[in-house]
Design a protein around this motif. Structure first.
Motif, PDB file in Angstrom:
ATOM      1  N   ASP A  33       1.077   0.454  -2.629  1.00  0.00           N
ATOM      2  CA  ASP A  33       1.529  -0.287  -1.467  1.00  0.00           C
ATOM      3  C   ASP A  33       0.462  -1.282  -1.036  1.00  0.00           C
ATOM      4  OD1 ASP A  33      -0.380   1.385  -0.522  1.00  0.00           O
ATOM      5  OD2 ASP A  33       0.877   2.407   0.961  1.00  0.00           O
ATOM      6  N   SER A 150       9.592  10.439  -6.134  1.00  0.00           N
ATOM      7  CA  SER A 150      10.166   9.252  -5.490  1.00  0.00           C
ATOM      8  C   SER A 150      11.251   8.631  -6.358  1.00  0.00           C
ATOM      9  CB  SER A 150       9.058   8.223  -5.215  1.00  0.00           C
ATOM     10  OG  SER A 150       8.461   7.800  -6.436  1.00  0.00           O
ATOM     11  N   PRO A 186       9.242   6.359   1.869  1.00  0.00           N
ATOM     12  CA  PRO A 186      10.016   6.343   3.118  1.00  0.00           C
ATOM     13  C   PRO A 186      11.478   5.958   2.844  1.00  0.00           C
ATOM     14  CG  PRO A 186       7.958   5.103   3.329  1.00  0.00           C
ATOM     15  CD  PRO A 186       8.152   5.372   1.870  1.00  0.00           C
ATOM     16  N   GLU A 187      12.354   6.461   3.734  1.00  0.00           N
ATOM     17  CA  GLU A 187      13.784   6.144   3.703  1.00  0.00           C
ATOM     18  C   GLU A 187      14.396   6.425   2.329  1.00  0.00           C
ATOM     19  OE1 GLU A 187      14.268   2.164   4.997  1.00  0.00           O
ATOM     20  OE2 GLU A 187      13.427   2.513   6.995  1.00  0.00           O
ATOM     21  N   TYR A 188      14.115   7.573   1.812  1.00  0.00           N
ATOM     22  CA  TYR A 188      14.637   7.969   0.499  1.00  0.00           C
ATOM     23  C   TYR A 188      16.081   8.429   0.649  1.00  0.00           C
ATOM     24  CZ  TYR A 188      15.073  10.497  -3.925  1.00  0.00           C
ATOM     25  OH  TYR A 188      15.496  10.944  -5.155  1.00  0.00           O
ATOM     26  N   ARG A 212      14.945  16.194   8.279  1.00  0.00           N
ATOM     27  CA  ARG A 212      14.093  15.283   9.039  1.00  0.00           C
ATOM     28  C   ARG A 212      12.625  15.694   8.952  1.00  0.00           C
ATOM     29  NH1 ARG A 212      15.965  14.185  15.074  1.00  0.00           N
ATOM     30  NH2 ARG A 212      17.781  13.528  13.856  1.00  0.00           N
ATOM     31  N   SER A 213      12.369  17.000   8.862  1.00  0.00           N
ATOM     32  CA  SER A 213      10.983  17.472   8.777  1.00  0.00           C
ATOM     33  C   SER A 213      10.354  17.152   7.423  1.00  0.00           C
ATOM     34  CB  SER A 213      10.929  18.980   9.025  1.00  0.00           C
ATOM     35  OG  SER A 213      11.721  19.671   8.074  1.00  0.00           O
ATOM     36  N   ALA A 215      11.044  14.196   5.707  1.00  0.00           N
ATOM     37  CA  ALA A 215      10.997  12.742   5.509  1.00  0.00           C
ATOM     38  C   ALA A 215       9.665  12.186   5.992  1.00  0.00           C
ATOM     39  CB  ALA A 215      12.148  12.077   6.253  1.00  0.00           C
ATOM     40  N   ILE A 216       9.222  11.081   5.373  1.00  0.00           N
ATOM     41  CA  ILE A 216       7.959  10.437   5.736  1.00  0.00           C
ATOM     42  C   ILE A 216       8.230   8.995   6.149  1.00  0.00           C
ATOM     43  CG2 ILE A 216       6.618  11.914   4.200  1.00  0.00           C
ATOM     44  CD1 ILE A 216       6.488   9.581   2.225  1.00  0.00           C
ATOM     45  N   ASN A 217       7.381   8.477   7.014  1.00  0.00           N
ATOM     46  CA  ASN A 217       7.461   7.079   7.424  1.00  0.00           C
ATOM     47  C   ASN A 217       6.529   6.195   6.609  1.00  0.00           C
ATOM     48  OD1 ASN A 217       9.322   7.718   9.491  1.00  0.00           O
ATOM     49  ND2 ASN A 217       7.636   8.314  10.846  1.00  0.00           N
ATOM     50  N   SER A 218       5.466   6.782   6.073  1.00  0.00           N
ATOM     51  CA  SER A 218       4.526   6.054   5.220  1.00  0.00           C
ATOM     52  C   SER A 218       3.884   7.053   4.273  1.00  0.00           C
ATOM     53  CB  SER A 218       3.460   5.340   6.064  1.00  0.00           C
ATOM     54  OG  SER A 218       2.697   6.281   6.805  1.00  0.00           O
ATOM     55  N   ASP A 221       1.653   9.911   5.573  1.00  0.00           N
ATOM     56  CA  ASP A 221       2.248  11.098   6.190  1.00  0.00           C
ATOM     57  C   ASP A 221       2.537  12.200   5.184  1.00  0.00           C
ATOM     58  OD1 ASP A 221       2.221   9.607   8.498  1.00  0.00           O
ATOM     59  OD2 ASP A 221       4.320   8.979   8.328  1.00  0.00           O
TER      60      ASP A 221
END
Length: 633
Positions: A33, A150, A186-188, A212-213, A215-218, A221
């Protein structure tokens, strides 16, 4: 032997937990990234954090690491493009070093050593994980797989390969092996294939989506999310006692007791050899000495032997030590001045008066229970996973009816055969949620009972544990003070859990151990931040003028919180009567009878002052010695 027992308290072994990390090593995991991070390196860092967590809290658990999607093949089953990085074993420093070395290496180094290849079978990955668990099946109380990837495509995506993967997922479900999928981007959005795999492993009819627990935002995380997944045990939580819950007569239900909270301390002390610095293990061995007596008697040969008790004079010769089994040893107790011997079977009967288990005695309303009855942290009682459906239905019916009647069950609890029997109360858990679900069942005409939430078990204290204190009356606060206090509390309210704030002293000790075990230099030692100390700047920002207004309403205007507190006088007035003739006669009589120690310091000081001897700063013993010295001058 004259001891009651030389054994330690029996430890109920609840088994180990096994975790296998399935790490995707395809090229999609190595895309960097903007900050230069890639999903694969963050996955290795997450595994490192999870392993360090296990070292601190559950060092007996087993962990394994499998890389799939590599060009090389390194596994016992010769499954293509799958590399077993580490088999199931306890966390150790060598594994941590290897993970950190791989994390610090460049992407090119990994490509030259392992390579990338997406021509693998996801069924082979699941089969390898299951085979690793099967080798430790007897020692594992729960088995978990954590998938880190991923990718949208998991190996070959033809129909035959997907059917094989689903069959392996069904085998995992049959062997009670759970599986968690943590997306590394993120947003997989999961594909139908991986959703079907997760649905089969979990045994649910509902379509699976990423929790939700999980999932990652970046990418930063990812280590924290994986560590939280490792901490959560879910349905396969480990119990610390497996008991029979006797409801009445010969009717009993198998239950398991879980700890809701446990103490967190540093590592256990180990005995080390002073010379080699290696761990020393101790073992108790019972031995006896074979003794023979040699005596010289007239008319007998020099080699004649007699019993020691019969020989008038004997030379005792000790032979080699002979080992004795523990079962052959007898115990003894000193009772009434005599030594009473017991065999091993008789001695064991002392601890079998009450069998371990829960015995139902009756029911009481929940309102009668007080907070002072809770002599320790509550535990959770839940039906055993190995119990039959009939036992679970009986447990569910009891839990549901107790919730409707709002009563608690009083029972006796004996955790182990040598533990103390305690009285305890079983309080139904999750009643509000149960009532909502039950109302929905009635609404749609469903004749069923919701799944039980278990019982909270509260241990009653014995009478000797309860002390009645006569507390003095407390001043009552005014309405203005109470309103200001409520406003202050609302401003300072935040979500708190003990596990979120680590102990800085223990963490510092672990950081030192980590540095020694991994041979880290001083610049690489982990810095421990003291999170127990409050953030005063944030508190001042939140409160504003509320703190000063509350202080003005409680304290007087001249109150200075920074001023030194003056010590209050004890209230006992020291008499300052002059030393008279009667006092002098009392002291002289005490000197003659050598009872000067019984006099108080006032009389001793007064007598010495009449003789012109200074007394300031002297202890009582110094005054007594000075009085005796006057007599012998």
């Amino acid at each position: 032997m004259s001891d009651i027992s030389d054994e330690e308290d029996e430890v109920h072994a609840t088994g180990r937990e096994g975790i296998i990390f399935l790490i995707d090593a395809t090229e999609s995991m190595f895309s960097e990234d903007d900050s230069g991070n890639c999903a694969f390196k963050q996955s290795l860092k997450a595994c490192d954090n999870a392993m360090m967590h296990k070292v601190k809290f559950s060092d007996n658990d087993l962990m394994g690491f499998i890389l799939f999607g590599t060009d090389v093949t390194r596994n016992d089953g010769e499954r293509s493009h799958i590399s077993v990085l580490k088999g199931l074993q306890r966390p150790c420093s060598d594994t941590v070093r290897e993970l950190r070395k791989m994390h610090e290496s460049s992407i090119g180094d990994f490509g030259s050593k392992f390579g990338h290849n997406e021509d693998y079978l996801f069924a082979d990955v699941l089969w390898l994980a299951q085979s690793m668990f099967s080798k430790h099946a007897r020692n594992l109380v729960s088995s978990r797989i954590i998938l880190l990837s991923s990718s949208k495509r998991f190996g070959k995506d033809d129909n035959h390969s997907q059917r094989q993967a689903k069959a392996c997922a069904n085998d995992l479900h049959g062997h009670l092996i759970s599986m968690d999928f943590v997306p590394c981007i993120p947003e997989y959005k999961p594909t139908d294939f991986i959703s079907a795999i997760m649905q089969i492993v979990r045994g649910n009819d509902e379509p699976w989506t990423v929790p939700r627990s999980h999932a990652i935002n970046s990418l930063e995380d990812l280590p924290g999310v994986v560590e939280s997944v490792v901490e959560s045990t879910g349905e396969h939580a480990r119990y610390f006692a497996h008991l029979n819950f006797c409801i009445g007569g010969k009717v009993s239900v198998g239950v398991e007791i879980y700890n809701l909270m446990r103490a967190y301390g540093g590592p256990k002390k180990e005995k080390l050899c002073r010379v080699t610095n290696k761990k020393v293990s101790s073992k108790v061995v019972h031995q006896v000495s074979a003794v023979e007596a040699k005596v010289d008697v007239e008319g007998e040969d020099e080699d004649s032997f007699y019993e020691v008790a019969d020989a008038p004079s004997a030379t005792v010769v000790e032979r080699e030590q002979i080992g004795v089994d523990k079962a052959d040893l007898d115990k003894s107790l000193h009772i009434g001045g005599e030594t009473v011997r017991f065999t091993q079977e008789e001695f064991e009967m002392f601890y079998k008066i009450v069998d371990p288990g829960l015995v139902l005695l009756g029911f009481v309303p929940v309102d009668l229970l007080k907070i002072t009855h809770h002599s320790g942290p509550a535990s959770l009682v839940y039906p055993s996973r190995s119990s039959s459906s009939g036992s679970r239905d009986l447990f569910t019916a009891l839990w549901h009816r107790m919730g409707e009647k709002n009563v608690a069950a009083v029972c006796t609890c004996t955790l182990r055969k040598r533990s103390l029997t305690r009285f305890a109360a079983l309080v139904p858990s999750g009643l509000k949620k149960d009532n909502k679900v039950y109302d929905e069942y009635k609404k749609y005409g469903i004749h069923a009972v919701p799944e039980p939430q278990g019982f909270h078990i509260f241990y009653f204290p014995f009478t000797d544990y309860i002390n009645t204190l006569g507390l003095p009356g407390r001043p009552s606060a005014s309405s203005e003070q109470m309103s200001l206090a409520v406003a202050v509390l609302k401003k300072l309210r935040f979500v708190f859990h003990p596990s979120r704030i680590p102990d800085p002293a223990v963490e510092t000790q672990w950081a030192a151990i980590e540095a020694i075990a991994l041979d880290l230099d001083s610049s690489s030692v982990r810095v421990v931040h003291d999170e127990i100390r409050p953030d005063y700047e944030a508190i001042d920002q939140r409160l504003g003028d509320l703190a000063m207004n509350f202080a003005r309403s409680v304290y007087h205007d001249d109150y200075d919180p920074m001023a030194k507190v003056k010590k209050k006088s004890s209230g006992v007035k020291v008499s300052s009567q002059p030393f008279g003739e009667l006092d002098r006669d009392v002291v002289e009589a005490a000197i003659k009878s050598r009872k000067v120690e019984t006099l108080n310091m006032e009389k001793l000081k007064g007598y010495l002052k009449t003789k012109g001897i200074p007394v300031s700063g002297k202890r009582k013993q110094d005054l007594v010695d000075a009085v005796y010295a006057l007599r012998y001058q």
